[in-house]
Design an enzyme around this catalytic site. Structure first.
Site, short mmCIF file in Angstrom:
data_model
loop_
_atom_site.label_atom_id
_atom_site.label_comp_id
_atom_site.label_asym_id
_atom_site.label_seq_id
_atom_site.Cartn_x
_atom_site.Cartn_y
_atom_site.Cartn_z
N THR A 8 -29.82 -35.22 -31.91
CA THR A 8 -30.30 -35.47 -30.55
C THR A 8 -29.15 -35.35 -29.56
O THR A 8 -28.01 -35.70 -29.89
CB THR A 8 -30.97 -36.86 -30.42
OG1 THR A 8 -31.36 -37.05 -29.06
CG2 THR A 8 -30.05 -37.99 -30.83
N ASN A 10 -29.70 -36.86 -26.60
CA ASN A 10 -30.00 -38.01 -25.73
C ASN A 10 -29.18 -39.20 -26.24
O ASN A 10 -29.44 -39.74 -27.32
CB ASN A 10 -31.50 -38.29 -25.80
CG ASN A 10 -31.92 -39.46 -24.94
OD1 ASN A 10 -31.18 -40.42 -24.78
ND2 ASN A 10 -33.12 -39.38 -24.40
N ASP A 70 -38.33 -36.43 -32.52
CA ASP A 70 -39.02 -35.99 -31.31
C ASP A 70 -40.03 -37.07 -30.97
O ASP A 70 -40.76 -37.55 -31.84
CB ASP A 70 -39.72 -34.64 -31.51
CG ASP A 70 -40.03 -34.01 -30.16
OD1 ASP A 70 -39.08 -33.63 -29.44
OD2 ASP A 70 -41.22 -33.93 -29.80
P1 ITT Z 1 -33.40 -34.73 -27.73
O1 ITT Z 1 -34.52 -33.69 -27.73
O2 ITT Z 1 -32.06 -34.12 -27.61
O3 ITT Z 1 -33.53 -35.68 -28.88
P2 ITT Z 1 -34.86 -35.81 -25.49
O4 ITT Z 1 -34.69 -37.01 -24.63
O5 ITT Z 1 -35.19 -34.50 -24.81
O6 ITT Z 1 -33.56 -35.63 -26.40
P3 ITT Z 1 -37.46 -35.74 -26.73
O7 ITT Z 1 -37.65 -34.29 -26.49
O8 ITT Z 1 -37.88 -36.30 -28.06
O9 ITT Z 1 -35.93 -36.14 -26.59
O10 ITT Z 1 -38.16 -36.55 -25.55
C1 ITT Z 1 -38.28 -37.92 -25.67
C2 ITT Z 1 -38.61 -38.50 -24.32
O11 ITT Z 1 -39.67 -39.45 -24.48
C3 ITT Z 1 -37.40 -39.28 -23.80
O12 ITT Z 1 -36.57 -38.48 -22.99
C4 ITT Z 1 -38.07 -40.43 -23.05
O13 ITT Z 1 -38.44 -39.99 -21.76
C5 ITT Z 1 -39.35 -40.66 -23.85
N1 ITT Z 1 -39.11 -41.68 -24.92
C6 ITT Z 1 -39.05 -41.48 -26.26
N2 ITT Z 1 -38.77 -42.62 -26.90
C7 ITT Z 1 -38.65 -43.56 -25.95
C8 ITT Z 1 -38.34 -44.93 -25.98
O14 ITT Z 1 -38.07 -45.56 -27.11
N3 ITT Z 1 -38.30 -45.58 -24.82
C9 ITT Z 1 -38.54 -44.95 -23.66
N4 ITT Z 1 -38.82 -43.66 -23.53
C10 ITT Z 1 -38.88 -42.95 -24.67
#
Ligand code: ITT
Length: 205
Positions: A8, A10, A70
């Site tokens: 990830t 993030n 994801d």
């Molecule tokens: P990576 O793909 O690099 O892992 P990303 O943030 O783009 O990073 P995702 O595509 O899986 O990851 O999108 C997940 C989004 O969903 C994240 O950016 C948040 O906006 C939301 N999200 C997921 N889990 C969450 C949580 O535990 N609390 C709050 N928001 C969450």
């Protein structure tokens, strides 16, 4: 010690994964330790597909075992949106806060009793050759407030009230300590489901 790459970009999601994986005694590595950029194309229609894309790409780039997540928020009144597009909701240029405010705006006409939603988390583990070794998806049910509350967590946490904290006063994920969020969250449930098998799947190389 066996190594597991965490797929990830993030940082806050990564911190949650790292703190929950810590007891397993694996050496955890992250994409910034690669010599090449980790830039997966998340073009799949569901969480499981995108988790697989991320884990497979990182496993191949690192020539190691990789785990990817994801996840997203699925709102019933919006027929499951933003769902797989949660990180991109509202278009480029918005940060976490901007996306959350945009969602609140879209939900303004939705009465309190109909603001149900769930977070979903798909995890995928891939071998160095890109083979999928394990995959799991879990969810966490709750409701959405009309204004952000709390400073913890990330993403949509300040508006998401898990069912277990729906009492009066309700508490959002952003108001809960890390251990409580991990116990209830989509990510915590998914990781616990994988945890027992992980050390066996991820071998010393
Ligand atoms: P990576 O793909 O690099 O892992 P990303 O943030 O783009 O990073 P995702 O595509 O899986 O990851 O999108 C997940 C989004 O969903 C994240 O950016 C948040 O906006 C939301 N999200 C997921 N889990 C969450 C949580 O535990 N609390 C709050 N928001 C969450």
């Amino acid at each position: 010690m066996a190594t597991l790459w965490i797929g990830t970009n993030n940082k806050k999601k990564r911190a949650e994964l790292e703190r929950m994986l810590a007891p397993l005694g694996l050496e955890l590595r992250t994409p910034d330790q690669l010599l090449v950029p980790f830039d997966p194309i998340e073009d799949q229609p569901d969480f499981a597909g995108n988790a697989r894309v991320k884990a497979c790409l990182l496993a191949r780039l690192a020539n190691g075992y990789a785990l990817a997540d994801d996840s997203g928020l699925c709102v019933d009144a919006l027929h499951g949106r933003p769902g797989v597009l949660s990180a991109r909701y509202g278009g480029p240029g918005l940060d976490d806060r901007g996306r959350l405010l945009r969602l609140l705006e879209e939900l303004r006409p939705v009465p309190l009793g109909q603001r149900t939603a769930h977070f979903r988390c798909s995890l995928c583990v891939c071998a160095p050759d890109g083979r999928t070794l394990a995959a799991i998806e879990e969810r966490c049910e709750g409701t959405l407030l009309t204004a952000p509350t709390g400073d913890g967590g990330f993403g949509y946490d300040p508006i998401f009230v898990p069912l277990e904290f729906a009492g009066d006063p309700a508490k959002t994920f952003a108001q809960l300590d890390a251990a409580t969020k991990d116990r209830l969250s989509h990510r915590g449930k998914a990781l616990r489901a994988l945890a027992a098998a992980l050390p066996r799947l991820v071998q010393d190389r």
